[in-house]
Write a protein that holds these residues in place. Structure first.
Motif, short mmCIF file in Angstrom:
data_model
loop_
_atom_site.label_atom_id
_atom_site.label_comp_id
_atom_site.label_asym_id
_atom_site.label_seq_id
_atom_site.Cartn_x
_atom_site.Cartn_y
_atom_site.Cartn_z
N SER A 210 0.83 -1.21 0.00
CA SER A 210 0.00 0.00 0.00
C SER A 210 0.87 1.26 0.00
N SER A 211 0.53 2.20 -0.88
CA SER A 211 1.28 3.46 -0.99
C SER A 211 0.60 4.59 -0.22
N GLY A 212 -0.68 4.39 0.11
CA GLY A 212 -1.44 5.46 0.76
C GLY A 212 -2.18 6.34 -0.25
N MET A 214 -4.69 5.90 -2.33
CA MET A 214 -6.16 5.86 -2.32
C MET A 214 -6.70 6.62 -1.09
N SER A 271 -12.17 3.05 6.28
CA SER A 271 -11.01 2.22 6.59
C SER A 271 -10.34 1.79 5.30
N ALA A 273 -6.92 1.80 4.98
CA ALA A 273 -5.57 1.29 5.25
C ALA A 273 -5.49 -0.21 4.99
N LYS A 338 -17.42 -9.72 4.38
CA LYS A 338 -16.81 -8.68 5.25
C LYS A 338 -17.85 -7.63 5.63
N ASN A 350 -11.98 -3.72 -4.31
CA ASN A 350 -11.08 -3.57 -5.47
C ASN A 350 -10.33 -4.87 -5.73
N ASN A 360 -0.50 0.67 -4.90
CA ASN A 360 0.61 1.47 -5.43
C ASN A 360 0.45 1.88 -6.90
N LYS A 382 -7.27 7.63 -9.03
CA LYS A 382 -7.73 7.57 -7.64
C LYS A 382 -8.33 8.91 -7.20
O1 PMT Z 1 -2.64 2.57 -0.67
P1 PMT Z 1 -2.76 2.33 -2.16
O2 PMT Z 1 -1.46 1.91 -2.79
O3 PMT Z 1 -3.39 3.49 -2.87
O4 PMT Z 1 -3.72 1.06 -2.38
C1 PMT Z 1 -5.07 1.16 -2.05
C2 PMT Z 1 -5.57 -0.12 -1.39
C3 PMT Z 1 -5.49 -1.27 -2.38
C4 PMT Z 1 -4.72 -0.45 -0.14
C5 PMT Z 1 -7.05 0.15 -0.95
O5 PMT Z 1 -7.82 0.44 -2.08
C6 PMT Z 1 -7.63 -1.02 -0.19
O6 PMT Z 1 -8.12 -1.98 -0.76
N1 PMT Z 1 -7.57 -0.95 1.18
C7 PMT Z 1 -7.99 -2.05 2.06
C8 PMT Z 1 -6.89 -3.07 2.17
C9 PMT Z 1 -7.25 -4.22 3.09
O7 PMT Z 1 -6.66 -4.37 4.12
O8 PMT Z 1 -8.30 -4.95 2.68
P2 PMT Z 1 -8.84 -6.27 3.43
O9 PMT Z 1 -9.82 -6.84 2.51
O10 PMT Z 1 -7.70 -7.10 3.88
O11 PMT Z 1 -9.54 -5.70 4.73
C10 PMT Z 1 -10.93 -5.39 4.77
C11 PMT Z 1 -11.18 -4.15 5.60
O12 PMT Z 1 -10.77 -4.40 6.95
C12 PMT Z 1 -10.42 -2.92 5.15
O13 PMT Z 1 -11.27 -1.81 5.28
C13 PMT Z 1 -9.26 -2.83 6.14
O14 PMT Z 1 -8.85 -1.49 6.34
C14 PMT Z 1 -9.89 -3.40 7.39
N2 PMT Z 1 -8.95 -4.06 8.32
C15 PMT Z 1 -8.24 -5.17 7.96
C16 PMT Z 1 -7.45 -5.79 8.89
C17 PMT Z 1 -7.37 -5.29 10.20
N3 PMT Z 1 -6.61 -5.85 11.11
N4 PMT Z 1 -8.07 -4.20 10.53
C18 PMT Z 1 -8.85 -3.58 9.62
O15 PMT Z 1 -9.49 -2.58 9.94
#
Ligand code: PMT
Length: 397
Positions: A210-212, A214, A271, A273, A338, A350, A360, A382
Motif C-alpha cells: 500500500s502506498s497510501g 487511495m 477504513s 488502510a 466482510k 477492489n 501502489n 484515484k
Molecule cells: O494505498 P494504495 O497503494 O493506494 O492502495 C489502495 C488499497 C489497495 C490499499 C485500498 O484500495 C484497499 O483496498 N484498502 C484495504 C486493504 C485491506 O486491508 O483490505 P482487506 O480486505 O484485507 O480488509 C478489509 C477491511 O478491513 C479494510 O477496510 C481494512 O482497512 C480493514 N482491516 C483489515 C485488517 C485489520 N486488522 N483491521 C482492519 O481494519
C-alpha cells in the motif's frame, strides 16, 4: 461522478503556448458534467485549432463580434455562463483587462459580463514578475477576478521559474472549489490510509504494497466537499495534505488505538488502510543474526485486532462505517462476507490482482456494496474515484 453537473463554463482561450492544454481542460470539465462554450482570440487559433475545441466542446467556436449574425454575440455569451475561465491568461490579456480594452469578441464580452471571471496566467517568468504585470494582477484581484496560478517550473522558453499555467486537473479542481460542492459541509470524516509496519527487530518489519494514494485521495476529496478531515496514516512517502489533521502511526496496534480514540468523534470512518492481519508475536530488541547452522527460520505471528470491525461494533456514537475490500479472487462473495461480519454500512471492493490498479497505482476501479445494492465505479484515477466514493457516501448520510 459529475461534480460539475449543469455548470456553464465559458473558456476564453488566448494566444499562449499553454493553449494546447485547453483540449484536456475542456474534456475533463465535460466529463465532470460541465457545459462548455469556447471563445478564442485569433492568436489562440495558431496554438490550438478551433476544430479541436469544437469537436471536444460539441459547439461552434466564437471568434468575432462583427457581422450581422454576430452583432449581439458578446451580449449573449456574456449572459450565458456561470463562470468565465480565461486560459492561458497572457500578459497582454491581463493588461487589456486592467485597462478595459475591447477590441475582439473575448475582450468585449469580458467587459460586458456580470459573470465571475477566473484567469490562469501563463507567461515567461520575467514578464510575470515585471512590475507592470504584478500591478495589473493586483488591480484585477481587487476587482474580484480570481487569479488561479501560475506555478513554478520549466517554461516553454527554457527558463525555470514562476509563470507556468496550472495543469488542467488543477484548474478543474479550482472550478470544483469555486462551485463549492459542499455536500459534506459540517461533517467530520476519519480516514485510515497506507500500510502498517509490523516490527520483527529494530531493523526489519512485515508490510504490504500500500502506498497510501487511495486513502490520501479520499482525504483530499472529503476536504474539497467541505468535511473536516482526520487522516490516520501508516508509513507512506506522501506529504501532509494542507488543512487536514494527519496522525502518523506505524503498527496495526497503534492504528487500532488511534482510530478507536477518534471514531466516536466523527460522522464517518473510512477504513482504507491495508492493515496487517498478523504481527510477529515477539519483537527482538536486537537485530536477529544470521547463523551458519540455521537454513530456515520460523516467525510466530499473532492476529492483529480488526480495526474496522471494532468500529462497526460501537453502540454509542458509531460513525457511518465504510470498509475497503482488497481481493484477488471470489471478490463479490468475500466482500459481502466482510460487509456482514464487520457490520459495515458500505464496502468498496477492489481487485488487487490487476497490475494497473489497486496497490501502489494512480488508478483503481471500485465496486461499492451495500446489503442489497452494488454500484460499479470503473477504472479511473484515484483522485476521481475518491470524489465519486465521497459523493456516494454523502448521499447515504
Ligand atoms: O494505498 P494504495 O497503494 O493506494 O492502495 C489502495 C488499497 C489497495 C490499499 C485500498 O484500495 C484497499 O483496498 N484498502 C484495504 C486493504 C485491506 O486491508 O483490505 P482487506 O480486505 O484485507 O480488509 C478489509 C477491511 O478491513 C479494510 O477496510 C481494512 O482497512 C480493514 N482491516 C483489515 C485488517 C485489520 N486488522 N483491521 C482492519 O481494519
Amino acid at each position: 461522478m459529475q461534480t460539475l453537473s449543469g455548470k456553464r463554463i465559458l473558456l476564453g482561450i488566448t494566444g499562449g503556448i499553454a493553449a494546447y492544454k485547453c483540449a484536456e481542460l475542456a474534456r475533463t470539465l465535460i466529463e465532470l458534467g460541465a457545459d462548455i462554450r469556447v471563445v478564442m482570440t485569433q492568436t489562440a487559433t495558431k496554438f490550438i485549432t478551433p476544430l479541436t475545441m469544437q469537436t471536444i466542446s460539441g459547439y461552434p467556436i466564437s471568434f468575432s463580434c462583427s457581422g450581422k449574425k454576430y452583432s449581439m454575440k458578446h451580449i449573449e455569451l456574456a449572459k450565458w455562463p456561470d463562470l468565465i475561465l480565461l486560459v492561458p491568461a497572457t500578459a497582454n490579456l491581463i493588461a487589456n483587462m486592467r485597462v478595459g480594452i475591447a477590441n475582439d469578441l473575448l475582450s468585449t464580452l469580458i467587459l460586458a459580463t456580470n459573470t465571475p471571471i477566473s484567469i490562469a496566467p501563463a507567461m515567461n517568468q520575467n514578464m510575470y514578475l515585471n512590475r507592470a504585470t504584478q500591478e495589473n494582477l493586483t488591480i484585477l484581484a481587487e476587482r474580484g477576478i480570481n487569479i488561479w496560478g501560475p506555478k513554478s517550473g520549466k517554461q516553454a522558453c527554457g527558463n525555470l521559474g514562476l509563470g507556468r499555467m496550472l495543469e488542467p486537473i488543477q484548474l478543474v479542481e479550482r472550478c470544483e472549489v469555486f462551485f463549492q460542492i459542499k455536500c459534506l459541509q459540517g461533517k467530520s470524516i476519519l480516514i485510515s490510509a497506507g500500510p502498517t509496519h509490523e516490527a520483527l527487530d529494530p531493523v526489519r518489519y512485515i508490510t504490504n504494497y500500500s502506498s497510501g494514494k487511495m486513502g490520501y485521495a479520499l482525504a483530499e476529496a472529503a476536504k474539497l466537499f467541505g468535511a473536516k478531515v482526520t487522516l490516520v496514516s501508516g508509513p507512506v512517502s506522501i506529504s501532509k495534505p494542507k488543512n487536514i489533521t494527519r496522525i502518523s502511526v506505524k503498527s496495526a496496534l497503534e492504528m487500532h488505538q488511534t482510530i478507536l480514540n477518534h471514531a466516536i468523534k466523527h460522522d464517518v470512518f473510512i477504513s482504507c488502510a491495508a492493515v496487517a492481519d498478523y504481527r510477529p508475536k515477539t519483537i527482538s530488541s536486537q537485530k536477529i543474526k544470521k547463523t551458519d547452522n540455521r537454513t530456515q527460520m520460523n516467525i510466530r505471528l499473532v492476529k492483529n485486532p480488526d480495526i474496522v470491525a471494532d468500529v462497526g461494533k460501537l453502540v454509542k456514537n458509531r460513525p457511518f462505517t465504510v470498509g475497503f475490500s482488497a481481493e484477488t479472487q471470489n471478490i463479490e462473495k468475500n466482500t459481502l462476507d466482510k460487509l456482514i461480519k464487520k457490520n459495515l454500512d458500505i464496502i468498496c471492493a477492489n481487485n488487487v490482482a490487476c497490475s494497473n490498479q489497486g496497490f501502489n497505482s494512480d488508478y483503481n476501479a471500485i465496486t461499492i456494496y451495500e446489503k442489497q445494492k452494488k454500484t460499479q465505479l470503473p477504472l479511473t484515477s484515484k483522485t476521481k474515484l475518491a470524489k465519486a466514493i465521497l459523493l456516494y457516501i454523502s448521499e447515504c448520510l
